[in-house]
Design a protein around this motif. Structure first.
Motif, short mmCIF file in Angstrom:
data_model
loop_
_atom_site.label_atom_id
_atom_site.label_comp_id
_atom_site.label_asym_id
_atom_site.label_seq_id
_atom_site.Cartn_x
_atom_site.Cartn_y
_atom_site.Cartn_z
N ASP A 107 14.32 27.40 36.49
CA ASP A 107 15.40 27.38 35.35
C ASP A 107 15.72 28.49 34.03
O ASP A 107 16.64 29.38 34.40
N LEU A 108 14.55 28.12 33.10
CA LEU A 108 14.32 29.15 32.28
C LEU A 108 12.65 29.45 32.14
O LEU A 108 12.18 28.56 32.66
N ASP A 109 12.37 30.57 32.84
CA ASP A 109 10.45 30.97 33.07
C ASP A 109 10.08 30.72 31.79
O ASP A 109 9.53 30.09 31.91
N ILE A 110 10.39 31.06 30.59
CA ILE A 110 9.89 31.31 29.39
C ILE A 110 10.95 30.09 28.25
O ILE A 110 11.93 31.26 27.72
N LEU A 111 10.19 29.65 27.39
CA LEU A 111 11.11 29.16 26.69
C LEU A 111 10.09 29.00 24.91
O LEU A 111 9.31 28.43 25.22
N PHE A 112 10.97 29.77 24.37
CA PHE A 112 9.91 30.00 22.91
C PHE A 112 11.04 30.28 21.85
O PHE A 112 11.67 30.36 21.63
N PHE A 113 10.54 29.20 21.63
CA PHE A 113 11.43 27.82 19.95
C PHE A 113 10.57 27.67 19.03
O PHE A 113 10.16 26.45 19.02
N VAL A 117 3.18 36.18 23.38
CA VAL A 117 3.93 36.50 25.15
C VAL A 117 4.00 37.17 25.77
O VAL A 117 4.39 38.33 25.38
N ALA A 118 2.82 37.77 26.62
CA ALA A 118 3.26 39.40 26.44
C ALA A 118 2.24 39.15 28.31
O ALA A 118 1.51 38.21 28.79
N HIS A 119 2.47 39.93 29.69
CA HIS A 119 2.89 40.52 30.68
C HIS A 119 2.41 39.48 31.59
O HIS A 119 1.78 38.92 32.16
N ASN A 120 3.66 39.00 31.46
CA ASN A 120 4.31 37.51 32.24
C ASN A 120 5.11 38.28 33.29
O ASN A 120 5.48 39.22 33.40
N ASN A 121 5.35 37.65 34.79
CA ASN A 121 5.65 38.34 35.70
C ASN A 121 6.63 37.24 35.77
O ASN A 121 6.31 35.91 37.09
N CYS A 122 7.97 37.89 35.20
CA CYS A 122 9.06 35.94 35.27
C CYS A 122 10.21 37.38 34.81
O CYS A 122 10.47 38.59 34.91
N THR A 123 11.77 35.86 35.03
CA THR A 123 12.68 37.60 34.59
C THR A 123 13.85 36.48 33.61
O THR A 123 13.85 37.05 32.98
N THR A 124 13.37 34.65 33.06
CA THR A 124 13.88 35.09 32.22
C THR A 124 13.42 34.36 30.76
O THR A 124 12.11 33.71 31.11
N PRO A 125 13.82 34.52 29.33
CA PRO A 125 14.42 35.77 29.31
C PRO A 125 13.96 36.93 29.39
O PRO A 125 12.70 37.35 28.80
N SER A 126 14.84 38.02 29.71
CA SER A 126 14.70 38.99 30.27
C SER A 126 13.71 39.85 28.92
O SER A 126 12.84 40.78 29.08
N GLU A 127 13.80 39.86 27.62
CA GLU A 127 13.42 40.08 26.69
C GLU A 127 12.07 40.04 25.92
O GLU A 127 10.38 40.54 26.23
N LEU A 128 11.13 38.09 27.19
CA LEU A 128 10.00 38.18 26.94
C LEU A 128 9.23 38.20 28.56
O LEU A 128 8.36 38.33 28.16
N CYS A 129 9.97 39.10 29.25
CA CYS A 129 9.84 38.89 30.47
C CYS A 129 9.62 40.93 30.35
O CYS A 129 9.05 41.31 32.05
N SER A 130 10.02 41.36 29.91
CA SER A 130 9.90 42.54 30.15
C SER A 130 8.60 43.53 30.43
O SER A 130 7.88 42.91 29.41
#
Ligand SMILES: *[C@@H]1O[C@H](CO)[C@@H](O)[C@H](O)[C@H]1NC(C)=O
Ligand SMILES: *[C@@H]1O[C@H](CO)[C@@H](O)[C@H](O)[C@H]1NC(C)=O
Length: 354
Positions: free
Chosen positions: A326-332, A340-353
């Motif tokens: 549902d959400l790849d990474i929850l950063f709260f 939080v870097a170099h992860n292959n994911c899509t959401t949220p885009s700012e953490l996954c680019s």
């Protein structure tokens, strides 16, 4: 006359040295057959013995408190609870009335609080039990299927533990435990698959865990939790508040269990860094963590969050692959120095680019 081989010579030398000091030299294999008591053979064993259990269903609880015991099951060995428990030092470890199927235990242990739901904390261990190895058993239906309590260099491998009411495998107050290649499962959604609450140096690797609220509970600083496969749980790996430097790597986690919608507070996470510090979460594959459309639930692949009294700080979440969550990474978190870097994911885009 043939000269003794080098290894024979070494064995003779080792035994003579031991004889001077201990007056015994054991390295015996003892067999247990269906209908016999495994515990009776453990009671007779000497340090250094290898106990081999033949196929059969054994209605008993096992307690190992001697050093250097290797307990191996052949294919088809099943351990189930006796009608009346045999209390030992693991009794009550996973809550009032709980009993362990196999209890590897040191001596003169003092306990701290019992966290409910949870287990009794170990404060001190007077004497560790050393070098106990348990492999190949099917342990079914105890409150806690296998317990490692106040042990040094315990090795629990290739067991299949099912229907552990509270815990599949728990290692607590121990040093250098290795829990590897076990299968841990339940038919409902029981509490914890494998929990490590040790003094130090715990390795939990290559296990397959399914249908527990928490697959892997990480409560040891510097824990090495790698190459496990966790499915149908509410949390794949849960790194507890205040735990420092845990390494959770190369695990395969997901999908989540639909029952998590009503259990475990409506949350579901692949890996949760819950107010922990300096964790290394790398090279994990997390997928299928979802709330199944339930608006009351939150589900995410990897979460980094705070808890009262501790903010997630200095954690590294890198090189993970996350998809179909549902959400790849929850950063709260209000913590600092989290990468939080170099992860292959899509959401949220700012953490996954990137
Ligand atoms: C969500 O929570 C509300 C309020 O408790 C409840 O009425 C509703 O049935 C829940 N929805 C689902 C899908 O569980
Ligand atoms: C990202 O993950 C997807 C899904 O596993 C995979 O197909 C793809 O090759 C990965 N991309 C990179 C750059 O590793």
């Amino acid at each position: 006359m043939a000269r003794p081989t080098a290894s024979l010579a070494r064995a003779v030398l080792l035994c003579s040295t031991l004889l001077l000091g201990l007056a015994t030299c054991h390295d015996t294999t003892r067999k247990v057959k269906a209908g016999q008591s495994i515990q009776a053979v453990i009671n007779d064993a000497q340090p250094g013995d290898h106990i081999v259990v033949e196929a059969g269903t054994y209605t008993e609880q096992l307690t190992i408190t001697k050093n250097n015991i290797q307990l191996s099951a052949k294919k088809g060995v099943i351990i189930v609870p006796p009608s009346a428990p045999t209390p030992n030092s693991c009794s009550g470890l996973a809550g009032p009335g709980s009993e362990a199927g196999i209890c590897i235990s040191g001596a003169d242990i003092t306990f701290g609080d019992l966290e409910m739901p949870g287990h009794r904390k170990v404060t001190t261990v007077g004497h560790y039990v050393e070098n106990v190895k348990v492999e190949g058993f099917n342990v079914i239906g105890f409150g806690l299927n296998i317990a490692i309590l106040g042990a040094k260099d315990a090795d629990v491998r290739k067991n299949t533990v099912s229907e552990g009411g509270w815990y599949g495998i728990l290692t607590v107050g121990s040093v250098s435990s290795l829990v590897t290649r076990n299968t841990v499962k339940s038919s409902g959604l029981f509490f914890i698959g494998i929990c490590m609450d040790d003094k130090s140096d715990v390795h939990v690797t290559q296990n397959v865990i399914s249908d527990y609220g928490i697959g892997l509970c990480v409560q040891t600083n510097g824990a090495d939790v790698g190459h496990n496969k966790v499915s149908n749980c509410c949390f794949g790996a849960f790194i507890d508040p205040f735990i420092n430097g845990a390494k959770v790597t190369h695990n395969h986690i997901g999908p989540s269990n639909p029952l998590c919608q009503t259990q475990f507070g409506g949350f579901s996470g692949g890996i949760l860094v819950d107010g922990a510090t300096n964790a290394e979460v790398r090279h994990n594959d997390v997928s299928g963590i979802t709330d199944y459309g339930n608006p009351n639930q939150t589900a995410y692949g990897i979460g980094i969050v705070d808890e009262p009294g501790t903010t997630a700080t200095g954690n590294q979440v890198t090189h993970n692959t996350l998809y179909n969550n549902d959400l790849d990474i929850l950063f709260f978190t209000l913590g600092t120095d989290n990468e939080v870097a170099h992860n292959n994911c899509t959401t949220p885009s700012e953490l996954c680019s990137k």
